[in-house]
Design a protein around this motif. Structure first.
Motif, PDB file in Angstrom:
ATOM      1  N   MET A  96     -40.869   4.399  54.234  1.00  0.00           N
ATOM      2  CA  MET A  96     -40.946   5.447  53.217  1.00  0.00           C
ATOM      3  C   MET A  96     -40.854   6.835  53.856  1.00  0.00           C
ATOM      4  N   TYR A  97     -41.620   7.049  54.928  1.00  0.00           N
ATOM      5  CA  TYR A  97     -41.592   8.355  55.593  1.00  0.00           C
ATOM      6  C   TYR A  97     -40.258   8.589  56.299  1.00  0.00           C
ATOM      7  N   SER A  98     -39.675   7.519  56.829  1.00  0.00           N
ATOM      8  CA  SER A  98     -38.363   7.645  57.485  1.00  0.00           C
ATOM      9  C   SER A  98     -37.296   8.045  56.478  1.00  0.00           C
ATOM     10  N   ARG A  99     -37.326   7.431  55.288  1.00  0.00           N
ATOM     11  CA  ARG A  99     -36.356   7.772  54.248  1.00  0.00           C
ATOM     12  C   ARG A  99     -36.561   9.214  53.761  1.00  0.00           C
ATOM     13  N   TRP A 156     -34.258  15.453  58.779  1.00  0.00           N
ATOM     14  CA  TRP A 156     -35.128  15.513  59.946  1.00  0.00           C
ATOM     15  C   TRP A 156     -34.877  14.292  60.824  1.00  0.00           C
ATOM     16  N   LYS A 157     -35.219  14.422  62.084  1.00  0.00           N
ATOM     17  CA  LYS A 157     -35.011  13.327  63.041  1.00  0.00           C
ATOM     18  C   LYS A 157     -36.304  12.529  63.211  1.00  0.00           C
ATOM     19  N   VAL A 158     -36.190  11.204  63.202  1.00  0.00           N
ATOM     20  CA  VAL A 158     -37.333  10.315  63.410  1.00  0.00           C
ATOM     21  C   VAL A 158     -37.171   9.617  64.760  1.00  0.00           C
ATOM     22  N   ASP A 159     -38.222   9.674  65.570  1.00  0.00           N
ATOM     23  CA  ASP A 159     -38.185   9.067  66.901  1.00  0.00           C
ATOM     24  C   ASP A 159     -39.430   8.205  67.086  1.00  0.00           C
ATOM     25  N   ILE A 160     -39.251   6.882  67.165  1.00  0.00           N
ATOM     26  CA  ILE A 160     -40.388   5.987  67.403  1.00  0.00           C
ATOM     27  C   ILE A 160     -40.886   6.191  68.828  1.00  0.00           C
ATOM     28  N   MET A 161     -42.189   6.427  68.964  1.00  0.00           N
ATOM     29  CA  MET A 161     -42.774   6.674  70.279  1.00  0.00           C
ATOM     30  C   MET A 161     -43.479   5.427  70.795  1.00  0.00           C
ATOM     31  N   MET A 206     -41.269   4.667  47.173  1.00  0.00           N
ATOM     32  CA  MET A 206     -41.113   3.822  48.355  1.00  0.00           C
ATOM     33  C   MET A 206     -39.786   4.066  49.066  1.00  0.00           C
ATOM     34  N   GLU A 207     -38.816   4.634  48.324  1.00  0.00           N
ATOM     35  CA  GLU A 207     -37.515   4.981  48.920  1.00  0.00           C
ATOM     36  C   GLU A 207     -37.515   6.396  49.496  1.00  0.00           C
TER      37      GLU A 207
END
Length: 357
Positions: free
Chosen positions: A133-136, A143-148, A332-333
């Protein structure tokens, strides 16, 4: 308020002179600092200029009404006078909001930590749903999402996932998401069709800048390396690229194994550690602020139940502000705008109330 606005206007004009001065331009660090302050003051100055123009229009209309005007023109002037008086009232409210103390972290990137709570596998599955949900939502904002770091569950989802969202104002937008998120739904593993309640904890941390005063003594840190493993223990690679960072004074442990590079995993782990230590320092400072100065919405305590996602009824309820929306699928999307905007509006109203007390 208006004395402060005049001071801001003077400062803005002084900054305008400085950023166009060749001596300042040659000192890029100083020029960037002045440009940032100038940019931060621009919305206030523009709104204050709009206010003064409306006030001038009111005075002009009053003078015109003292003259001998024909009926049609007099009526037109009266309408303009009413419009500008309404405009002044609206702008005054907007100026009060613009003058509210700014959270110094608002423009920063954000580190989010999602952990499965009560509910076992179902909690882990929902942790995965929240991450999506937050990634979408981040995608919608470009914005860029980077799994740490992540710890996957055998049945899917995450026992824990830590990720960074990079984008202008990411923290100011997502800071209200911190707390306990509750889900009510029928698990895929439930043969009897009973509704289960599970919880997931979300922590929202501003990225700590390198120049932020966070005490990080490398002598207080133990770094262990180990071999990365994936879902079910299956080997992901054959090198010791995963990193476990232990901050001995606080007992904080960070494990990063998402990247294939040991150096990259170490960098990510240290970023998370700095953010955690920065948050601890902020919490210590916040505890010194009297309770009546805090917003009732705030940034949410991670132990506070803030929201319920009810799948059978297709609704989402934010308990802090009593907001219920019957469009769970869209939320959720990543369609979080209405929830976030409402939280922001309520928070501003609380802060305005505190300022006026």
């Amino acid at each position: 308020m208006f004395d402060r606005l005049e001071e801001i206007l003077d400062r803005y004009q002084g900054l305008s002179d400085k950023i166009s001065d060749p001596d300042t331009i040659n000192n890029q660090e100083e020029w960037r600092r002045f440009m940032k302050e100038h940019s931060n003051l621009t919305p206030i100055v523009e709104k204050y200029t709009e206010y003064k123009q409306a006030k001038e229009a009111i005075e002009e209309a009053k003078l015109m009404l003292e003259d001998n005007l024909d009926d049609d023109f007099r009526q037109l002037v009266k309408e303009e006078l009413t419009d500008n008086r309404n405009k002044v009232e609206i702008i005054q409210g907007e100026l009060k909001i613009l003058l509210l103390p700014k959270d110094p972290n608002d423009a920063k990137n954000v580190i989010m930590e999602i952990r499965g709570g009560a509910g076992g596998d179902e909690a882990a599955l929902f942790a995965g749903v929240l991450f999506r949900m937050y990634s979408r939502y981040a995608e919608r904002r470009r914005w860029k999402v980077d799994i740490m770091s992540c710890n996957e569950c055998d049945v899917g989802g995450f026992k824990e996932v830590i990720f960074m969202i990079q984008g202008e104002g990411a923290y100011s937008t997502l800071k209200y998401e911190s707390g306990v998120h509750r889900v009510q739904r029928i698990p895929v593993t439930e043969s009897g069709g009973r509704i289960h309640t599970s919880t997931v904890t979300v922590a929202v941390l501003p990225e700590a800048d390198e120049d932020v005063d966070v005490e990080l003594n490398m002598n207080d840190i133990r770094i262990d390396v180990f071999r990365s493993s994936g879902n079910g223990g299956q080997s992901v690679n054959t090198t010791d690229s995963a990193v476990r960072i232990t901050h001995m004074p606080t007992g904080i442990v960070i494990s990063c194994q998402d990247g294939k590079s040991q150096l990259k995993n170490k960098e990510k782990g240290l970023k998370v550690l700095r953010a955690r230590l920065y948050e601890m320092e902020q919490e210590k400072q916040a505890a010194e602020i009297s309770a009546d100065r805090k917003s009732q919405v705030g940034t949410g305590d991670r132990s506070e139940r803030i929201r319920t996602y009810n799948f059978p009824q297709g609704r989402v309820t934010d308990h802090r502000i009593g907001l219920t929306l019957h469009r769970l699928d869209a939320i959720m999307e990543g369609d979080l705008e209405e929830i976030i905007d409402t939280l922001n509006t309520v928070d501003q109203a609380e802060k305005l109330k505190n300022v006026s007390q």
